[in-house]
Every structure is written in structure tokens, then in C-alpha cells.
Write a protein that holds these residues in place. Structure first.
Motif: not given
Ligand code: HEM
Length: 400
Positions: A116-123, A360-365, A395-400
Motif C-alpha cells: 500500500t505504501l509503495l503504490i500510494d507513493a505513485l500518486r 499483483l492484486r494491489e497493482m491490478a486493483r 498510468i492515468a491515476g491511482v485509486i484507493d
């Protein structure tokens, strides 16, 4: 073209130019289940033959028994019974049942939190590199935390790990470890020895502390043994799961229907990761040598021969897998060899599976409309631990 002009099929597979897609060459390689290379070593390509040899006690994983030039041994990965079984058993006591049953499952919230932390940082970004942004930092942090290695020391490991893993590329024509590799192993060894001494004095709730202070029926591993184990676990945790996540995301980006299914079907990540381990495995081959004459695939491999077992090639064997070249995310009876088999079957598999599933699940989601920018992406040179060096994605964005 003749083999003399362009090298043998195996040499072409090992060539960096083939790294982005070795699979058509594997299909040709599999026309002979077992054969000998001009340098005298043997290559095993068929599923049945690779699986049988992985379970054959007449094969040794100890480089000291190999006719090839010496390579650095990595603890129990490169030991034979009974030593292998003792060191693996003592290490396993603090990684799973029956002595430490909850160790991996208890990491699930931590893994989820790290992803979650790593993907949040992509915002706010419109372009990411899946390798540098997620696939590398995620398993490295996880294995460092598991062992109790301070995270701030990670940049040092990155350099040591890269140097050592490049040397583990086993080219029968020249396998002597370079001076740089020897130095990296010495430095990593000295670092680990210091850390283990500190854990004996001042134990914490981590795997190295438990291993260093084990009071089980067989006692604790010695300091040199534990240093070897710590290096093996750290390297295995660094250099393999990275490729599972990067190869996985690449496969999803190439197959938008599968990506859509993963988003829509909770639980699909479990069989999907197994299919990735078959279809795009992070470890493409492994090495053994024969302690006696061994018959395989109609060939007698004489005692004292070096053998290369082609795991990734066996994983696409149509004699074992229906539609072997198709990626079927919910494939049944998926007895892939992505984690090897037999006494050396991957020790870290439960953790690696969980890491792959969560990442993979979190990136896909969460990643919105991801698009692959380089097709094919640039690959690392290593033919054994195969994976992209960089995986640029818009990417076009990052959702929660
Ligand atoms: C997707 C990630 C991973 C893959 C594909 C993978 C693959 C493999 C394979 C194919 C082997 C067998 C090698 C042989 O037979 O010569 C192996 C052994 C091993 N792996 Fe993994 N591995 C992964 C992750 C991990 C992790 C995260 C750890 C540690 C936490 C780990 C620790 C080990 C160890 C210690 C061995 C040696 C086992 C023995 O010799 O008894 N691996 N792995």
C-alpha cells in the motif's frame, strides 16, 4: 546456420539477445529430452526427466562434486544430505510449522501495508517503473524485516547482491568467480557475522535472532553456518520475487483480459501466481552433477558429469501441460517446477507466493488504465534469474 557459426542452441538461449523471449528456442531445445553440449556437460529439457532428476539422490548440488570450475557455494542450496537436511531443518524451525506455524501468515498485514505504501507513493505520476517502484523494494523490505536486517543498510546489499548473482550465472566455459564477486561475498559475510553476534547478545523478534539463539533439540547453527544461511535467504529474497512481480505485471499488461479478470475475481491471484511460476518463472534453470551413472531420457549420463536442468523449458512441455504456451490464470493441476522439486524445493515458497499475490492484486486493483511503454522491455543480462531490468508503464491515476 551451422552450430559452429552461431553457437549451439543452448548458447543462443544464454545470449543476451534471446533474453526477451527464449521460449521458441526452448521448444526446439525440447526436441531432445536429454543431450550433451560440446563442452561435455548435459542439458535436460523435458518435464518428466527434469522432475525425476530433481528427486534423484545420485545427483549432487555441491559444486565441489562438479567438473566445472569452482563457484561460490550458498549454504544448504549447495549442500547434499545429510548436511543439507540438518541445516535446512534447523532453519525451517523458525520459518514455519510445526515450531513456528504462524510466521509467514502473520506477515500478511505487514505485506499488505508495504504494498500500500509503495503504490500510494505513485500518486501524481503518469509514468512509473514497476521494477524500481514496486517489484524491487517490496520483497527486499520484506526479507530484511523477516531476518531483522536494518533497512537502512539495503543500498549496500543491492551492490553486493548484484555482484554475487551475476557470478552465479553458470557458464561452463568460464565459471571462475571474479575478484569483485569474491570481495562482495567477503564483505557481505563480514557484515552478516557482525549482525549475528549482535543478535546473540541482544535478541529481537526476528528470524536471525531466533536462529542465533535456538535452544531446540539439535542446538543452534554455528556462526559460520548461520552466516551462510543469512546470505542465502537475503539473496534469495532479493533476486527472485522481484522477477515474479515484474514478469507478472508484464504478463497482465500484455493480456488485458486477464488483468480485467484479476480485478473482478477476488481469489484469482492464488492460481494466477502459480501459472506465472510455470509460464514466466523467475528461475530458468539449476545445476547438478552426477555421483553415479544415471539413465535419463534414453541417455546414460556418466558419473562426474555437470547437468543443467531447464526448469522453464520443462514448464512449457506439451507432454505435461495442455496448451503449454497459453497463459491460463486458473489452470488446474498446475504442477510447475517454478520452485524446483525434491529436497531443494524452494524454502521461501510460502512467502514468495504471498508477496506475488499481494503485489499483483494491489497493482491490478489500484493502477488506473496501465499501458506498457516498452515492448519488449529491457532485460537483465542474467539468463538464470530472468526478468526485466525496467518496466515503464503509463498510468492515468491511482485509486484507493
Ligand atoms: C518467486 C520467488 C522465488 C522463486 C521462483 C524461487 C525459486 C527457487 C528454486 C527453483 C529453488 C530450487 C533450486 C535448486 O533446486 O537448485 C529454490 C531454492 C531455495 N529458495 Fe527460492 N525462490 C523464490 C523465493 C525465495 C524466497 C523469498 C526465499 C527466502 C525467504 C527463498 C529461499 C530459497 C532457499 C533457501 C532455497 C534452497 C532450498 C534447499 O536447497 O533446500 N526463495 N528457490
Amino acid at each position: 546456420m551451422s552450430e559452429a557459426r552461431e553457437g549451439t542452441l543452448l548458447q543462443r538461449i544464454l545470449d543476451a539477445d534471446s533474453r526477451h523471449d527464449p521460449y521458441p528456442l526452448y521448444d526446439r531445445l525440447r526436441e531432445r529430452a536429454v543431450f550433451q553440449e560440446p563442452d561435455g556437460s548435459y542439458v535436460v529439457t523435458g518435464y518428466a526427466e527434469v522432475a525425476a532428476l530433481l528427486g534423484d539422490p545420485r545427483l549432487s548440488a555441491d559444486p565441489a562434486n562438479s567438473p566445472a570450475p569452482p563457484s561460490p557455494p550458498f549454504s544448504f542450496l549447495n549442500m547434499d544430505p545429510p548436511g543439507h537436511d540438518r541445516v535446512r531443518r534447523l532453519t525451517m524451525r523458525h520459518f514455519g510449522p510445526p515450531n513456528d506455524p504462524g510466521r509467514v501468515e502473520a506477515m500478511r498485514p505487514h505485506l499488505f501495508g508495504q504494498a500500500t505504501l509503495l503504490i500510494d507513493a505513485l500518486r501524481g505520476r503518469d509514468e512509473i517503473d514497476v521494477v524500481a517502484d514496486v517489484a524491487y523494494p517490496f520483497p527486499v523490505t520484506v526479507v530484511a524485516d523477516l531476518l531483522g536486517v536494518p533497512r537502512e543498510d539495503e543500498p549496500k546489499f543491492h551492490v553486493w547482491a548484484e555482484a554475487i548473482v551475476q557470478a552465479a550465472d553458470w557458464d561452463p566455459r568460464d565459471r571462475s568467480p571474479s575478484a569483485g564477486v569474491q570481495a562482495a561475498i567477503m564483505e557481505l559475510g563480514a557484515y552478516m557475522m557482525g549482525l549475528i553476534q549482535a543478535k546473540r547478545r541482544d535478541p529481537r523478534d526476528d528470524m536471525l535472532s531466533r536462529l542465533a539463539n535456538d535452544d531446540g533439540p539439535e542446538g543452534a547453527l554455528s556462526s559460520p553456518e548461520l552466516t551462510g544461511v543469512a546470505i542465502l535467504l537475503l539473496l534469495a529474497g532479493h533476486e527472485t520475487t522481484v522477477n515474479l512481480i515484474a514478469n507478472g505485471m508484464l504478463t497482465l499488461l500484455r493480456k488485458p483480459d486477464v488483468l480485467a479478470r484479476l480485478k473482478a475475481e477476488p481469489g484469482l491471484e492464488t492460481p494466477l501466481v502459480e501459472e506465472l511460476l510455470r509460464y514466466e518463472p523467475p528461475v530458468h534453470f539449476t545445476f547438478r552433477s552426477t555421483l553415479a551413472d544415471v539413465d535419463a531420457g534414453g541417455v546414460t549420463i556418466p558419473a562426474g558429469s555437470a547437468i543443467r536442468l531447464m526448469l522453464a523449458c520443462a514448464n512449457r512441455d506439451p507432454a505435461r501441460f495442455q496448451h503449454a504456451d497459453r497463459f491460463i490464470p486458473d489452470r488446474a493441476n498446475n504442477a510447475h517446477l517454478g520452485f524446483g522439486s525434491g529436497i531443494h524445493a524452494c524454502f521461501g515458497a510460502p512467502l514468495a507466493r504471498l508477496e506475488g499475490q499481494v503485489a499483483l492484486r494491489e497493482m491490478a486493483r489500484r493502477l488506473v488504465d496501465p499501458v506498457l511503454l516498452d515492448e519488449p522491455p529491457p532485460y537483465r543480462i542474467n539468463p538464470t534469474l530472468r526478468g526485466p531490468r525496467r518496466l515503464r508503464v503509463r498510468i492515468a491515476g491511482v485509486i484507493d
